[in-house]
Scaffold this motif. Sequence first.
Motif, mmCIF file in Angstrom:
data_model
loop_
_atom_site.group_PDB
_atom_site.id
_atom_site.type_symbol
_atom_site.label_atom_id
_atom_site.label_comp_id
_atom_site.label_asym_id
_atom_site.label_seq_id
_atom_site.Cartn_x
_atom_site.Cartn_y
_atom_site.Cartn_z
ATOM 1 N N VAL A 16 1.012 -1.083 0.023
ATOM 2 C CA VAL A 16 0.293 -0.038 -0.111
ATOM 3 C C VAL A 16 0.754 1.087 0.206
ATOM 4 C CG1 VAL A 16 -1.897 -1.284 1.403
ATOM 5 C CG2 VAL A 16 -0.270 0.106 2.533
ATOM 6 N N GLN A 17 0.278 2.429 -0.039
ATOM 7 C CA GLN A 17 1.334 3.806 -0.218
ATOM 8 C C GLN A 17 0.461 4.544 1.403
ATOM 9 O OE1 GLN A 17 3.221 5.492 -2.180
ATOM 10 N NE2 GLN A 17 2.962 5.117 -4.446
ATOM 11 N N ILE A 18 1.638 4.237 1.878
ATOM 12 C CA ILE A 18 2.117 4.769 2.938
ATOM 13 C C ILE A 18 2.650 6.550 3.233
ATOM 14 C CG2 ILE A 18 1.100 3.323 4.488
ATOM 15 C CD1 ILE A 18 3.279 2.617 6.391
ATOM 16 N N ASP A 19 2.220 7.356 4.406
ATOM 17 C CA ASP A 19 3.077 8.839 4.460
ATOM 18 C C ASP A 19 4.684 7.795 5.583
ATOM 19 O OD1 ASP A 19 1.954 10.437 3.288
ATOM 20 O OD2 ASP A 19 0.354 11.049 4.951
ATOM 21 N N CYS A 20 5.894 8.301 5.153
ATOM 22 C CA CYS A 20 6.692 8.444 5.881
ATOM 23 C C CYS A 20 6.973 8.917 7.231
ATOM 24 C CB CYS A 20 8.798 8.450 5.062
ATOM 25 S SG CYS A 20 9.738 7.807 6.228
ATOM 26 N N PRO A 21 6.935 9.198 8.425
ATOM 27 C CA PRO A 21 6.841 10.383 8.865
ATOM 28 C C PRO A 21 8.276 10.681 9.090
ATOM 29 C CG PRO A 21 6.658 8.317 10.372
ATOM 30 C CD PRO A 21 6.565 7.716 8.973
ATOM 31 N N PRO A 22 9.311 12.168 9.616
ATOM 32 C CA PRO A 22 9.978 12.789 9.658
ATOM 33 C C PRO A 22 10.827 11.659 11.314
ATOM 34 C CG PRO A 22 8.671 14.363 10.667
ATOM 35 C CD PRO A 22 7.705 13.011 10.019
ATOM 36 N N PRO A 23 11.523 11.801 11.518
ATOM 37 C CA PRO A 23 12.449 11.176 13.036
ATOM 38 C C PRO A 23 12.364 11.661 14.201
ATOM 39 C CG PRO A 23 14.292 12.217 11.008
ATOM 40 C CD PRO A 23 13.030 12.146 10.699
#
Length: 323
Positions: A16-23
């Motif tokens: 699926v497509q998901i967002d990658c959060p910032p560290p």
Amino acid sequence: MHAYHMPTFDAQPSLVQIDCPPPQEGQIQVQIFACGLNFADLLMQKSTYQDTPEPPFTLGMEISGVVTALGAQVRGFSLGDRVAVFCGHGGLAEFGVFDARHAIKIPEKMSFEDAAAFQISYGTGHVALHHCARLQPNETLLVTGAAGGAGLTAVEIGKQMGARVIAQARGKEKLAIAQAAGADHLIDADEDLREVVKSLGGADVVYDVVGGDLWTAAFRATNPGGRLLPIGFASGDVPQIPANHLLVKNLTVIGVYIGGYLKSHPEIIHASMSSLLEWYVQGRLTPHISHILPLEQVADGMELLRSRKSTGKVVITMPVHST
């Protein structure tokens, strides 16, 4: 980004497509180039692994890639560093955010595929045999499931530590792989493991990844004063250990779970990885990867593990992969 996501335990994982959060503080963001598959990935899908997160989550326990962002208070890493991370989950994606304490820099000569196949299998084998069992030169080490991801590295590490290695696996092809990794004696699945091991003088250390009847046979073939390491239960049968037999033969059973060491005694893992990476650079370790598949074929990779058609490790590469 694309990720192999587990929405609930009642649903099949899928891309699926998901967002990658910032560290966040203490974390690094990694562009993932490769992810090693593990039997525990299958257990997580059924919520039967001891360290399964609550869904939704992304599968994938160990990765390699390049650092693309740093959270606050991260020391020792820079943008562009080549790293491997024992992440527990979140690895089957194009990017990930991970605890920097679980990351290590990898040598320039180490491919991303090798790095993704390295930490869990080799780390478990080295911690188990060196730190826990104190395997000594000229002792006899019995490894069950010796052509799989966990067993094959134990064969290799045992030989590096000077042991005589007896390898058990199913079929000539898998036994040949164990032999190539250094096994001195081979036992096929249709042979009587107890009788063969006893005919060879018995086992001083047992590294068992199968459980079930093989554990029972190995237990009975262990020499007085021996050490047994239950690493996994690929058979699905978790054996019960008769304490009276431990007493009579002065046996020691030592449970090994490196995820637990990473939480409670990370210095043991770091020391182990330092030794293993040095051995790799010296050419003393050669990760065996039977299949390298792209991310869109991750379900096929999982099936290779489930059907036991792989040997060594299965590694998934991301669309951006480049070594």
